[in-house]
Design a protein around this motif. Structure first.
Motif, PDB file in Angstrom:
ATOM      1  N   LYS A   3       0.831  -1.192   0.000  1.00 36.34           N
ATOM      2  CA  LYS A   3       0.000   0.000   0.000  1.00 36.34           C
ATOM      3  C   LYS A   3       0.872   1.251   0.000  1.00 36.34           C
ATOM      4  O   LYS A   3       2.016   1.238   0.457  1.00 36.34           O
ATOM      5  CB  LYS A   3      -0.913  -0.011   1.229  1.00 36.34           C
ATOM      6  CG  LYS A   3      -2.352  -0.442   0.937  1.00 36.34           C
ATOM      7  CD  LYS A   3      -3.064   0.549   0.018  1.00 36.34           C
ATOM      8  CE  LYS A   3      -4.545   0.186  -0.151  1.00 36.34           C
ATOM      9  NZ  LYS A   3      -5.224   1.139  -1.019  1.00 36.34           N
ATOM     10  N   LYS A  24      -4.887   4.317   8.244  1.00 36.54           N
ATOM     11  CA  LYS A  24      -4.559   2.930   8.579  1.00 36.54           C
ATOM     12  C   LYS A  24      -5.777   2.027   8.407  1.00 36.54           C
ATOM     13  O   LYS A  24      -5.641   0.865   8.006  1.00 36.54           O
ATOM     14  CB  LYS A  24      -3.996   2.841   9.998  1.00 36.54           C
ATOM     15  CG  LYS A  24      -2.571   3.375  10.103  1.00 36.54           C
ATOM     16  CD  LYS A  24      -1.923   3.050  11.440  1.00 36.54           C
ATOM     17  CE  LYS A  24      -0.440   3.396  11.424  1.00 36.54           C
ATOM     18  NZ  LYS A  24       0.219   3.078  12.707  1.00 36.54           N
ATOM     19  N   GLY A  27      -5.818   0.908   5.082  1.00 34.71           N
ATOM     20  CA  GLY A  27      -4.692   0.059   4.703  1.00 34.71           C
ATOM     21  C   GLY A  27      -3.437   0.790   4.262  1.00 34.71           C
ATOM     22  O   GLY A  27      -2.481   0.170   3.803  1.00 34.71           O
TER      23      GLY A  27
END
Length: 231
Positions: A3, A24, A27
């Motif tokens: 990511k 977060k 991701g």
């Protein structure tokens, strides 16, 4: 697939932590900085895909930080500001920001804009990603993977340092690099004012790739500033 990494730059810890939580949850990898100076230090040694940058910060504000970042990097920048006047927005975008949000903001809207900017950035740079090992400037051909350099189809031999300088300028066409910046990027050491190493290497490169090194076609001198390869 890894990511993307987002750098959050804001002097308010609550804002940094809030944006980090949402990122977060989606991701993303995150990095945080409290000032523009801290952000520049992080960018020196870390790859970042997008920056969320507050305008009102001590030491170096977001406008100044954005201008410094744009000297070398082109990842998307979304600016945050407590000011809502149109002129602040215009100033932010003129200095190189890609988008602008006014505080207080909706975190979900910020996430949507982050995703949009990253998609746009990838789409615009897909050709660069595909051809990252090959750079062509008119009749100059550079293969990064094999360290092969050709002029008009004829191979020329460069030393590793000469190749690194040529690659730096060719990867960043249109950008002017000072002697100091070239030395620090290629040799990865602090530049000393009396050192003429870079100029000697530039001269040798020109002798090998230019038909007339006195009237260079590829590596141009910007007097008083440095060197560049034009777009």
């Amino acid at each position: 697939m890894d990511k993307e990494t987002v750098l959050i730059v804001d002097d308010e810890k609550e804002i940094r932590d809030l944006v980090e939580i949402y990122l977060k949850n989606e991701g993303y990898n995150t990095l945080k900085a409290e000032t523009g100076v801290d952000a520049l230090n992080i960018l020196e040694h870390t790859t970042v895909d997008l920056i969320v940058l507050d305008i009102m910060m001590p030491k170096m504000d977001g406008i100044q930080a954005c201008m410094k970042i744009r000297e070398e990097k082109n990842m998307p920048i979304i600016m945050l500001s407590a000011k809502s006047q149109d002129m602040d927005k215009i100033n932010g975008l003129i200095t190189g920001a890609d988008d602008y949000m006014t505080k207080p903001f909706n975190p979900l809207e910020l996430m949507a804009r982050i995703k949009s900017q990253l998609r746009r950035y990838k789409r615009l740079n897909v050709q660069h990603y595909n051809d990252v090992d090959v750079i062509e400037v008119d009749d100059l051909f550079i293969n990064i993977a094999t360290h092969e350099v050709k002029i008009d189809g004829i191979e020329v031999k460069l030393t590793p340092r000469e190749f690194d300088i040529l690659e730096l300028l060719a990867r960043n066409r249109g950008m002017v690099f000072s002697i100091e910046k070239i030395y620090e990027r290629v040799w990865k050491e602090e530049f000393l004012e009396s050192d003429n190493t870079v100029m000697v290497h530039i001269r040798k490169i020109r002798e090998k790739i230019e038909k007339d090194s006195r009237k260079p076609k590829y590596i141009k001198t910007v007097w008083g500033v440095g060197y560049k390869i034009e777009n």
